[in-house]
Design a protein around this motif. Structure first.
Motif, mmCIF file in Angstrom:
data_model
loop_
_atom_site.group_PDB
_atom_site.id
_atom_site.type_symbol
_atom_site.label_atom_id
_atom_site.label_comp_id
_atom_site.label_asym_id
_atom_site.label_seq_id
_atom_site.Cartn_x
_atom_site.Cartn_y
_atom_site.Cartn_z
ATOM 1 N N LEU A 73 6.565 1.471 108.584
ATOM 2 C CA LEU A 73 5.301 1.079 109.202
ATOM 3 C C LEU A 73 5.338 1.241 110.709
ATOM 4 O O LEU A 73 4.355 1.623 111.332
ATOM 5 C CB LEU A 73 4.961 -0.376 108.848
ATOM 6 C CG LEU A 73 4.631 -0.645 107.380
ATOM 7 C CD1 LEU A 73 4.467 -2.136 107.152
ATOM 8 C CD2 LEU A 73 3.361 0.095 106.989
ATOM 9 N N PHE A 74 6.487 0.898 111.319
ATOM 10 C CA PHE A 74 6.581 0.920 112.771
ATOM 11 C C PHE A 74 7.307 2.149 113.288
ATOM 12 O O PHE A 74 7.661 2.232 114.453
ATOM 13 C CB PHE A 74 7.308 -0.346 113.262
ATOM 14 C CG PHE A 74 6.556 -1.609 112.936
ATOM 15 C CD1 PHE A 74 5.485 -2.009 113.714
ATOM 16 C CD2 PHE A 74 6.899 -2.381 111.835
ATOM 17 C CE1 PHE A 74 4.792 -3.160 113.418
ATOM 18 C CE2 PHE A 74 6.207 -3.527 111.534
ATOM 19 C CZ PHE A 74 5.142 -3.927 112.327
ATOM 20 N N GLY A 75 7.557 3.071 112.403
ATOM 21 C CA GLY A 75 8.230 4.289 112.832
ATOM 22 C C GLY A 75 7.314 5.161 113.673
ATOM 23 O O GLY A 75 6.097 4.994 113.715
ATOM 24 N N LYS A 76 7.893 6.127 114.363
ATOM 25 C CA LYS A 76 7.111 7.018 115.227
ATOM 26 C C LYS A 76 6.331 8.010 114.366
ATOM 27 O O LYS A 76 6.873 8.596 113.437
ATOM 28 C CB LYS A 76 8.039 7.771 116.172
ATOM 29 C CG LYS A 76 8.709 6.866 117.191
ATOM 30 C CD LYS A 76 9.583 7.687 118.137
ATOM 31 C CE LYS A 76 10.241 6.791 119.181
ATOM 32 N NZ LYS A 76 11.093 7.575 120.102
ATOM 33 N N HIS A 77 5.067 8.140 114.705
ATOM 34 C CA HIS A 77 4.232 9.114 113.996
ATOM 35 C C HIS A 77 4.403 10.485 114.631
ATOM 36 O O HIS A 77 4.506 10.608 115.856
ATOM 37 C CB HIS A 77 2.757 8.692 114.049
ATOM 38 C CG HIS A 77 2.490 7.395 113.347
ATOM 39 N ND1 HIS A 77 2.460 7.279 111.980
ATOM 40 C CD2 HIS A 77 2.253 6.146 113.842
ATOM 41 C CE1 HIS A 77 2.195 6.035 111.639
ATOM 42 N NE2 HIS A 77 2.084 5.313 112.754
ATOM 43 N N LYS A 78 4.412 11.480 113.797
ATOM 44 C CA LYS A 78 4.515 12.849 114.311
ATOM 45 C C LYS A 78 3.212 13.264 114.986
ATOM 46 O O LYS A 78 2.143 13.058 114.446
ATOM 47 C CB LYS A 78 4.842 13.819 113.172
ATOM 48 C CG LYS A 78 6.234 13.635 112.605
ATOM 49 C CD LYS A 78 6.500 14.690 111.547
ATOM 50 C CE LYS A 78 7.910 14.537 110.984
ATOM 51 N NZ LYS A 78 8.189 15.558 109.936
ATOM 52 N N LYS A 79 3.352 13.834 116.165
ATOM 53 C CA LYS A 79 2.168 14.301 116.876
ATOM 54 C C LYS A 79 1.672 15.594 116.238
ATOM 55 O O LYS A 79 2.477 16.444 115.850
ATOM 56 C CB LYS A 79 2.498 14.544 118.348
ATOM 57 C CG LYS A 79 2.847 13.272 119.106
ATOM 58 C CD LYS A 79 3.119 13.593 120.570
ATOM 59 C CE LYS A 79 3.455 12.316 121.338
ATOM 60 N NZ LYS A 79 3.729 12.600 122.775
ATOM 61 N N PRO A 80 0.358 15.723 116.125
ATOM 62 C CA PRO A 80 -0.163 16.976 115.563
ATOM 63 C C PRO A 80 0.191 18.154 116.442
ATOM 64 O O PRO A 80 0.281 18.031 117.666
ATOM 65 C CB PRO A 80 -1.693 16.733 115.539
ATOM 66 C CG PRO A 80 -1.928 15.654 116.547
ATOM 67 C CD PRO A 80 -0.703 14.790 116.534
ATOM 68 N N ALA A 81 0.417 19.269 115.816
ATOM 69 C CA ALA A 81 0.806 20.475 116.549
ATOM 70 C C ALA A 81 -0.303 20.877 117.518
ATOM 71 O O ALA A 81 -1.481 20.870 117.176
ATOM 72 C CB ALA A 81 1.090 21.608 115.572
ATOM 73 N N SER A 82 0.092 21.202 118.729
ATOM 74 C CA SER A 82 -0.879 21.578 119.755
ATOM 75 C C SER A 82 -1.462 22.947 119.450
ATOM 76 O O SER A 82 -0.754 23.870 119.047
ATOM 77 C CB SER A 82 -0.197 21.600 121.123
ATOM 78 O OG SER A 82 -1.109 22.044 122.106
ATOM 79 N N ARG A 83 -2.763 23.050 119.641
ATOM 80 C CA ARG A 83 -3.439 24.334 119.415
ATOM 81 C C ARG A 83 -3.502 25.179 120.687
ATOM 82 O O ARG A 83 -4.036 26.279 120.671
ATOM 83 C CB ARG A 83 -4.848 24.086 118.895
ATOM 84 C CG ARG A 83 -4.891 23.439 117.521
ATOM 85 C CD ARG A 83 -6.307 23.310 117.031
ATOM 86 N NE ARG A 83 -6.355 22.700 115.704
ATOM 87 C CZ ARG A 83 -7.475 22.459 115.032
ATOM 88 N NH1 ARG A 83 -8.645 22.758 115.582
ATOM 89 N NH2 ARG A 83 -7.446 21.905 113.830
ATOM 90 N N VAL A 84 -2.985 24.645 121.800
ATOM 91 C CA VAL A 84 -2.998 25.376 123.059
ATOM 92 C C VAL A 84 -1.871 26.402 123.036
ATOM 93 O O VAL A 84 -0.692 26.055 122.898
ATOM 94 C CB VAL A 84 -2.827 24.419 124.255
ATOM 95 C CG1 VAL A 84 -2.835 25.206 125.561
ATOM 96 C CG2 VAL A 84 -3.942 23.377 124.258
ATOM 97 N N THR A 85 -2.210 27.655 123.156
ATOM 98 C CA THR A 85 -1.218 28.728 123.112
ATOM 99 C C THR A 85 -0.720 29.031 124.523
ATOM 100 O O THR A 85 -1.249 28.538 125.530
ATOM 101 C CB THR A 85 -1.835 29.992 122.511
ATOM 102 O OG1 THR A 85 -2.909 30.440 123.365
ATOM 103 C CG2 THR A 85 -2.398 29.719 121.119
ATOM 104 N N GLU A 86 0.325 29.847 124.604
ATOM 105 C CA GLU A 86 0.850 30.274 125.903
ATOM 106 C C GLU A 86 -0.184 31.082 126.670
ATOM 107 O O GLU A 86 -0.255 31.014 127.895
ATOM 108 C CB GLU A 86 2.128 31.107 125.691
ATOM 109 C CG GLU A 86 3.295 30.318 125.120
ATOM 110 C CD GLU A 86 3.732 29.183 126.041
ATOM 111 O OE1 GLU A 86 3.695 29.370 127.274
ATOM 112 O OE2 GLU A 86 4.103 28.118 125.533
ATOM 113 N N GLN A 87 -0.974 31.836 125.938
ATOM 114 C CA GLN A 87 -2.039 32.603 126.592
ATOM 115 C C GLN A 87 -3.069 31.679 127.232
ATOM 116 O O GLN A 87 -3.567 31.957 128.324
ATOM 117 C CB GLN A 87 -2.715 33.545 125.582
ATOM 118 C CG GLN A 87 -1.854 34.692 125.104
ATOM 119 C CD GLN A 87 -0.955 34.286 123.956
ATOM 120 O OE1 GLN A 87 -0.976 33.142 123.506
ATOM 121 N NE2 GLN A 87 -0.136 35.205 123.475
ATOM 122 N N ASP A 88 -3.395 30.578 126.521
ATOM 123 C CA ASP A 88 -4.341 29.610 127.080
ATOM 124 C C ASP A 88 -3.807 29.006 128.381
ATOM 125 O O ASP A 88 -4.551 28.825 129.355
ATOM 126 C CB ASP A 88 -4.626 28.493 126.069
ATOM 127 C CG ASP A 88 -5.369 29.004 124.841
ATOM 128 O OD1 ASP A 88 -6.113 29.989 124.974
ATOM 129 O OD2 ASP A 88 -5.201 28.418 123.753
#
Length: 204
Positions: A4-19
């Protein structure tokens, strides 16, 4: 509890290197534009100051100030060149991103099309087309039977039978059109009564 108190995984960023690269280029462009405005303000100020020094007879100081102004004008021209390069590079990266999206779309489309081709091969398609053609022909035959469509031979037979009926009708005698004379109802009623009374008269 740990779950319950564990760290939630952050969603993968959609910002690319080109952005990120495009963002940095636009930030540099904005800084260059701010620098240009600063230089333009300094040029106008130095011009007014040189004019004032000339009016005061301080020619050498005015000349030195105009040299500084000339140097700043060269810097301004260089910033224009740098801005053009930044704009072109930004455009190239953004267009490259669009091309990547188009290629990804084509890739997905080709995979889907290949799956369709795997399901429907040429033999299967030909079989379906043949079955469809056969079904259409059968339906057409049924429609013709239901609608009573006749062949040319049937039409000729019907015409011949019609002519035969007309010939027979011409040979029959004409039906008389005169009306038969009507007998009064009283006479019709008296006839049976007289027939019954006549034997009694003979016995007397």
């Amino acid at each position: 509890m740990g779950g319950l108190f564990g760290k939630h995984k952050k969603p993968a960023s959609r910002v690319t290197e080109q952005d990120k690269a495009v963002l940095q280029l636009k930030q540099q462009r904005d800084k260059l534009k701010q620098y240009q405005k600063k230089i333009e303000l300094n040029l106008e100020r130095d011009r007014q100051l040189a004019k004032k020094l000339l009016n005061e007879g301080k020619r050498e100081k005015a000349k030195l100030l105009l040299k500084k102004k000339r140097y700043q004008e060269q810097l301004l021209k260089n910033t224009d060149t740098q801005l053009e390069k930044l704009e072109q590079l930004t455009h190239d990266i953004e267009f490259a991103q669009i091309e990547i999206q188009v290629l990804d779309g084509l890739k997905v489309g080709n995979v889907a099309l290949k799956k369709v081709h795997d399901i429907l091969n040429i033999d299967e398609v030909e079989k379906i087309l043949d079955e469809t053609k056969e079904g259409i022909e059968k339906q057409r035959e049924i429609d013709e039977l239901i609608s009573g469509q006749l062949t040319e031979e049937d039409e000729e037979a019907v015409e011949a039978e019609l002519e035969e009926i007309l010939d027979v009708s011409d040979k029959l005698p004409n039906v008389p059109e005169d009306k038969l004379p009507q007998i009064p109802e009283e006479k019709v009623a008296d006839k049976p009564r007289k027939a019954k009374e006549s034997p009694v008269a003979l016995e007397a």
